[in-house]
Design an enzyme around this catalytic site. Structure first.
Site, mmCIF file in Angstrom:
data_model
loop_
_atom_site.group_PDB
_atom_site.id
_atom_site.type_symbol
_atom_site.label_atom_id
_atom_site.label_comp_id
_atom_site.label_asym_id
_atom_site.label_seq_id
_atom_site.Cartn_x
_atom_site.Cartn_y
_atom_site.Cartn_z
ATOM 1 N N LYS A 237 1.310 4.263 -2.884
ATOM 2 C CA LYS A 237 1.113 5.668 -2.533
ATOM 3 C C LYS A 237 2.345 6.502 -2.888
ATOM 4 O O LYS A 237 2.232 7.636 -3.355
ATOM 5 C CB LYS A 237 0.805 5.800 -1.037
ATOM 6 C CG LYS A 237 -0.622 5.441 -0.652
ATOM 7 C CD LYS A 237 -1.615 6.397 -1.272
ATOM 8 C CE LYS A 237 -3.031 6.147 -0.801
ATOM 9 N NZ LYS A 237 -4.021 7.052 -1.451
ATOM 10 N N TYR B 268 0.830 -1.209 0.000
ATOM 11 C CA TYR B 268 0.000 0.000 0.000
ATOM 12 C C TYR B 268 0.861 1.255 0.000
ATOM 13 O O TYR B 268 0.618 2.205 -0.749
ATOM 14 C CB TYR B 268 -0.916 -0.007 1.228
ATOM 15 C CG TYR B 268 -1.693 1.270 1.429
ATOM 16 C CD1 TYR B 268 -2.803 1.559 0.643
ATOM 17 C CD2 TYR B 268 -1.326 2.192 2.420
ATOM 18 C CE1 TYR B 268 -3.522 2.735 0.833
ATOM 19 C CE2 TYR B 268 -2.030 3.357 2.610
ATOM 20 C CZ TYR B 268 -3.128 3.625 1.812
ATOM 21 O OH TYR B 268 -3.827 4.785 2.003
#
Length: 315
Positions: free
Chosen positions: A105, A101
């Site tokens: 990002k 994740y």
């Protein structure tokens, strides 16, 4: 309303996006607020590399401002689990990001920041800015409801994984949304100051100790929830490995979902906190909701949500 703009919120049906839409709709300088979300449009789910598509659309449609919601996970912790204690937007922190994740990002941040200053076809200039959220709590926070279900199953005991000296920032969802509203407005008014910048989201949640914040939120909704004990790293690590072995053995018949993995465990037990007033200096941000209001609103939602869970299991 002369010169008022139309705002588009991608992910407008999400946990934070929904609150951004709500607060934007209350601002008299905004002509229209539109929401766009894969939950509402099945064909959107077929598109890949969403951030690239958004930047490309801004250039094609001559949209002059783009505010991107990122995460502190884009910075770290790294695979070496180096701690970051009360850093700020200028703190240098190296190493490869641990969680997938966070990696996505970080990639998206790079795309957005590199797009700052791009010249769309009409000869204007695209201005971009990034906000990094941290652990966001509040109404509709799925992780809080899941923790409450676990606590009820354990007769109200809330155990925790992180060592007691571990620090993490927590911010109420309403304050994260409010920072977006202010940043988006001032990106237009003070483009030279905000364009190409990164700001951490923050509020006035008093503790950086995650287990204390979670206990205060859950016990405000249900006073029977009490703080339990720390689960040692080695014990959780062994449970993860045992769970993996069971999944392999039973895979032909049953495939239970993993409840945790080692990279996520490493992230949980690593201090990663920041201390900053950059958003206050750049666009006058102050939390819209106090800690007392944030806790009360969260507790009221949890109480209502608990009604749909049924009575706690018998001891």
């Amino acid at each position: 309303m002369d010169g008022a703009r139309v705002y588009l919120v991608t992910g407008g049906c999400g946990f934070v996006g929904e609150r951004i839409v709500e607060l934007l709709s209350q601002q008299d300088y905004i002509k229209e607020v539109r929401g766009f979300d894969s939950a509402a449009r099945e064909e959107v789910e077929k598109l890949s590399t969403g951030t690239e598509n958004v930047v490309r659309a801004c250039c094609v449609l001559n949209i002059p401002y783009l505010l991107y919601t990122s995460s502190i996970a884009a910075v770290g912790p790294s695979t070496s689990c180096e701690p970051l204690l009360r850093g700020n937007e200028d703190t240098q922190y190296g190493g490869e990001v641990e969680l997938p994740y966070g990696k996505t990002k970080a990639m998206a941040e790079k795309i957005v920041l590199e797009a700052n200053g791009t010249k769309p076809s009409n000869g204007g200039t695209l201005r971009t800015c990034v906000l990094r959220a941290n652990t966001v709590y509040g109404e509709k926070a799925a992780f809080l409801q899941e923790l409450y279900v676990l606590a009820r199953a354990r007769n109200g005991v809330l155990n925790y994984l992180e060592p007691e000296d571990t620090e993490r920032n927590h911010t109420y969802v309403g304050n994260v949304a409010w920072m977006h509203v202010l940043a988006a407005r001032h990106l237009q008014l003070k483009a030279d100051l905000l364009a190409g910048q990164v700001h951490y989201c923050f509020g006035d949640t008093p503790s950086r100790k995650g287990f204390l914040v979670r206990h205060q939120l859950l016990s405000s909704a249900d006073p029977s929830v009490r703080l339990g004990s720390h689960i040692p790293y080695w014990k959780m690590w062994l449970m993860i490995q045992l769970h993996r072995i069971i999944r392999v053995i039973l895979s032909p018949f049953w495939r239970p979902q993993p409840f945790l993995n080692v990279p996520l465990l490493n992230t949980i037990v690593t201090t990663f906190s920041f201390e900053t007033d950059k958003a206050s200096r750049h666009f006058g941000y102050k939390p819209l909701f106090t800690w007392q209001e944030s806790r009360l609103r969260t507790a009221q939602w949890l109480k209502a949500a608990a009604g749909s869970l049924g009575p706690p299991p018998a001891a």
